[in-house]
Design an enzyme around this catalytic site. Structure first.
Site, mmCIF file in Angstrom:
data_model
loop_
_atom_site.group_PDB
_atom_site.id
_atom_site.type_symbol
_atom_site.label_atom_id
_atom_site.label_comp_id
_atom_site.label_asym_id
_atom_site.label_seq_id
_atom_site.Cartn_x
_atom_site.Cartn_y
_atom_site.Cartn_z
ATOM 1 N N CYS A 31 0.797 -1.222 0.000
ATOM 2 C CA CYS A 31 0.000 0.000 0.000
ATOM 3 C C CYS A 31 0.837 1.283 0.000
ATOM 4 O O CYS A 31 0.481 2.236 -0.712
ATOM 5 C CB CYS A 31 -1.024 -0.009 1.130
ATOM 6 S SG CYS A 31 -0.525 -0.809 2.644
ATOM 7 N N HIS A 88 -5.291 -1.491 -4.789
ATOM 8 C CA HIS A 88 -5.761 -0.356 -3.991
ATOM 9 C C HIS A 88 -6.622 0.532 -4.881
ATOM 10 O O HIS A 88 -6.178 0.984 -5.933
ATOM 11 C CB HIS A 88 -4.579 0.403 -3.401
ATOM 12 C CG HIS A 88 -3.790 -0.435 -2.439
ATOM 13 N ND1 HIS A 88 -2.717 -1.203 -2.857
ATOM 14 C CD2 HIS A 88 -3.964 -0.681 -1.126
ATOM 15 C CE1 HIS A 88 -2.244 -1.876 -1.809
ATOM 16 N NE2 HIS A 88 -2.982 -1.578 -0.758
ATOM 17 N N ASP A 111 -2.667 -8.071 -5.088
ATOM 18 C CA ASP A 111 -3.028 -6.889 -4.329
ATOM 19 C C ASP A 111 -3.595 -5.794 -5.220
ATOM 20 O O ASP A 111 -3.269 -5.694 -6.410
ATOM 21 C CB ASP A 111 -1.777 -6.359 -3.612
ATOM 22 C CG ASP A 111 -2.111 -5.601 -2.349
ATOM 23 O OD1 ASP A 111 -3.297 -5.575 -1.970
ATOM 24 O OD2 ASP A 111 -1.188 -5.044 -1.731
ATOM 25 N N LYS A 131 -12.218 -4.329 7.906
ATOM 26 C CA LYS A 131 -12.119 -5.102 6.671
ATOM 27 C C LYS A 131 -13.161 -6.212 6.634
ATOM 28 O O LYS A 131 -13.654 -6.667 7.668
ATOM 29 C CB LYS A 131 -10.723 -5.700 6.519
ATOM 30 C CG LYS A 131 -10.279 -6.598 7.673
ATOM 31 C CD LYS A 131 -8.884 -7.175 7.448
ATOM 32 C CE LYS A 131 -8.447 -8.034 8.621
ATOM 33 N NZ LYS A 131 -7.202 -8.777 8.357
ATOM 34 N N HIS A 156 -8.418 -1.362 0.135
ATOM 35 C CA HIS A 156 -7.387 -2.381 -0.072
ATOM 36 C C HIS A 156 -8.117 -3.694 -0.334
ATOM 37 O O HIS A 156 -9.026 -4.048 0.422
ATOM 38 C CB HIS A 156 -6.531 -2.574 1.183
ATOM 39 C CG HIS A 156 -5.909 -1.337 1.727
ATOM 40 N ND1 HIS A 156 -4.538 -1.194 1.874
ATOM 41 C CD2 HIS A 156 -6.446 -0.177 2.200
ATOM 42 C CE1 HIS A 156 -4.266 -0.019 2.417
ATOM 43 N NE2 HIS A 156 -5.417 0.617 2.623
ATOM 44 N N ARG A 172 7.876 -10.991 4.956
ATOM 45 C CA ARG A 172 7.543 -10.800 6.357
ATOM 46 C C ARG A 172 8.348 -11.776 7.198
ATOM 47 O O ARG A 172 8.535 -12.933 6.792
ATOM 48 C CB ARG A 172 6.046 -10.991 6.604
ATOM 49 C CG ARG A 172 5.194 -9.955 5.884
ATOM 50 C CD ARG A 172 3.703 -10.146 6.107
ATOM 51 N NE ARG A 172 2.947 -9.214 5.283
ATOM 52 C CZ ARG A 172 1.622 -9.209 5.172
ATOM 53 N NH1 ARG A 172 0.912 -10.101 5.851
ATOM 54 N NH2 ARG A 172 1.016 -8.324 4.406
ATOM 55 N N GLN A 184 1.454 -11.280 -3.313
ATOM 56 C CA GLN A 184 0.066 -10.908 -3.105
ATOM 57 C C GLN A 184 -0.614 -10.498 -4.407
ATOM 58 O O GLN A 184 -0.026 -9.793 -5.229
ATOM 59 C CB GLN A 184 -0.035 -9.742 -2.121
ATOM 60 C CG GLN A 184 0.252 -10.098 -0.678
ATOM 61 C CD GLN A 184 -0.245 -9.026 0.257
ATOM 62 O OE1 GLN A 184 -1.424 -8.937 0.547
ATOM 63 N NE2 GLN A 184 0.671 -8.204 0.742
#
Length: 588
Positions: A277, A328, A326, A412, A458, A306, A324
């Site tokens: 993000c 946004h 992902d 979320k 997200h 991570r 991911q």
């Protein structure tokens, strides 16, 4: 799968069985010393110091045999309380118990212990009344474990087991464990040569082999194409960022313990990114935006890192590097409802494509009492939580609410799937964020030429491609749909030394390859039966077995994975069959 830790009666029974195991071990290894024997989700274990002995499978079988003798003895289990001084004297020759006693609260004056026959152990309890109640048990596995989890300490023997009130319940559980072994994506990954790990590379850093990377790219292409049709703009951003970037986003304060340590280069500190993000926020900030452009949907198949603890690592399901799916979405407040609905539609259409039907939706909210985990802004949280709650209700999404599961910056929607084996996992998520856009000072110009702060949604549909692949492998036992299989067709000539037959086989290989089918021509000088068995292990969906009859008649005889029967069709019909099944993803 039962959770032994949460079921009160099973918890008590399994803790008692752990003591019974320690008693049996003491019979076989008189000098044994014991650390702790807790109940965990999957049963119980006990950590034991057996001197220089590291247990083998045969040793564990002997312990199991001795446990049956102890259970048959029917000795009762008694609780009694002793003083701290008495406990120190009782266990003076056991440094592990002494450590436990010395680390108890200073106010502790009495300590409970349990006696059963010739064995006594420290324990809070409770326990069952008689060891005979522990007779339906099984020792599952054993390993080495550092005392207190510290690599500088002694390696202890850790033996795991399960215990049930009846033989029927035990047998049912053991059958589920066998099923879980067959479905374990790590076993499937090894059999199908999908991925590997190497300690020299690093724990939690899986590497995809050609077959696995084929599946990975098919998943990537699948979701990218669906996103393109919905107006997503795909980008590529670096796998590192400055510490300052994550200080601005708030991740440095709220997520630092899950990030790899900072690296200093030319006086500037960088970290491997744990999420994407902040990068996408900077892309939005790269130029001015008008309300007429919104929503802007930025998407990326992004590599993230991570620092997961070593004990939580599990193949490609949970690693220190993952990718991911992902995105946004930068939008106005008026667009929240339509964008969340579009995300939910995308999630559920994807689940339909993969035959995922067992899932539930959870609205994950912050815990207001947790001032460390969450960004502190009550007004922002109240606004964001109510907006997402109202949106889900209006678009007809059924959900439950869970406190304390939100992201640090906003509430979320989590979509949790129930696998065939094991606990539910979160695959997809949709998060509403009023926090980060303000932190990065993002703006757009509204219809009155005023600056406004966008809302950011997200969202991840497949979650991480790695975890999604692990889930699909375990759900299908590796029997992937044709469109996703690494090798879709394997061509096997009956005789390898027949030039005419090989030429006919090559013709089929060429026709399939020209139609973009992933085909393999097995010309090795192995026996046909061996090659067919190997293809079964590799879970190739279609085996095309060609002999003189097929060559003479212009046909193809094929066998589906897991089936014994053979079907014969015309050459062109077979090619068309394969192409259509791939194109329609197996739908009729």
């Amino acid at each position: 799968m039962v959770n032994f830790k949460e079921d009160e009666s099973l918890n008590t029974l399994n803790h008692s069985c752990a003591h019974m195991m320690a008693q049996a071990v003491k019979h076989l290894y008189p000098n044994a010393k014991f650390w702790v024997g807790p109940v965990v989700e999957e049963g119980f274990y006990y950590d034991m110091d057996l001197g220089d002995t590291m247990l083998t499978d045969e040793d564990v079988a002997a312990i199991e045999k001795e446990m049956k003798k102890v259970a048959k003895s029917g000795c009762k289990i008694y609780r009694r309380e002793i003083s701290k001084a008495e406990a120190l004297e009782m266990f003076k020759d056991d440094p592990y118990k002494i450590d436990l006693i010395n680390n108890m609260d200073e106010d502790t004056q009495t300590i409970s212990c349990y006696d059963q026959g010739d064995f006594t152990d420290l324990c809070r309890g409770p326990h069952v009344d008689n060891v005979k109640l522990c007779r339906y048990f099984k020792l599952i596995k054993h390993s080495g474990a550092y005392w207190k989890g510290d690599a500088e300490n002694q390696v202890l023997n850790r033996v795991y087991g399960v215990c049930f009130p009846t033989q029927e319940q035990l047998d049912e559980h053991l059958a589920l464990l066998e099923e879980a072994k067959e479905r374990d994506h790590r076993k499937i990954g090894k059999d199908m040569q999908l991925f590997m790990a190497d300690d020299l590379i690093g724990r939690g850093l899986p590497m995809y082999l050609p077959n696995g990377y084929t599946i990975w790219t098919e998943l990537e292409n699948y979701i990218r194409n669906k996103e393109r049709k919905l107006g997503y703009l795909h980008v590529m951003t670096p796998c590192v960022g400055t510490v300052q970037l994550y200080q601005t986003s708030g991740h440095w304060d709220h997520y630092k313990e899950n990030m790899f340590p900072a690296m200093e280069v030319e006086g500037e500190n960088f970290v491997l990114r744990p999420m994407n993000c902040p990068h996408h926020m900077r892309i939005f900030a790269n130029r001015p935006h008008s309300y007429k452009e919104l929503p802007i949907r930025i998407a990326e198949i992004a590599h993230d890192f991570r620092f997961e603890s070593s004990g939580t690592l599990k193949g490609i399901e949970r690693g220190r590097h993952f990718c991911q799916n992902d995105s946004h979405i930068f939008c106005t407040q008026d667009q929240i409802k339509s964008e969340v609905k579009s995300v939910c539609d995308l999630i559920f259409s994807t689940y339909e494509d993969f035959g995922i039907t067992d899932y539930r939706c959870v609205l994950s909210l912050r815990d207001p009492a947790d001032t460390k985990k969450y960004h502190q802004d009550d007004e922002m949280w109240n606004t964001a939580e109510q907006a997402l709650r109202e949106t889900l209700t209006e678009i007809g999404i059924e959900f439950t609410e869970e406190i304390g599961e939100a992201a640090f910056y906003g509430p979320k929607l989590d979509v949790n799937v129930k696998p065939a084996i094991g606990n539910e996992i979160t695959l997809s998520t949709c998060q509403l964020d009023f926090c980060l856009p303000a932190k990065f000072d993002l703006t757009y110009t509204d219809a009155d030429s005023n600056k406004q702060t966008p809302v950011v949604i997200h969202r991840a549909i497949l979650g991480s491609l790695d975890r999604f692949m692990a889930y699909i492998l375990e759900e299908t036992k590796g029997n992937l749909p044709l469109w996703l299989a690494p090798t879709q067709v394997k061509v096997l000539p009956v005789k390898n030394d027949d030039d005419d037959l090989n030429a006919y086989s090559q013709k089929l290989v060429d026709a399939l390859a020209d139609a973009d089918v992933r085909v393999e021509f097995d010309t090795r000088s192995e026996k046909l039966g061996y090659k067919m068995r190997e293809a079964q292990i590799q879970k190739v969906p279609y085996l095309a077995v060609l002999g003189k009859n097929e060559e003479a008649e212009g046909t193809v005889s094929y066998r589906l994975h897991g089936e014994q029967g053979t079907t014969t069709v015309k050459f062109d019909e077979f090619v068309e069959l394969i192409v259509n099944e791939i194109k329609t993803k197996g739908r009729k």
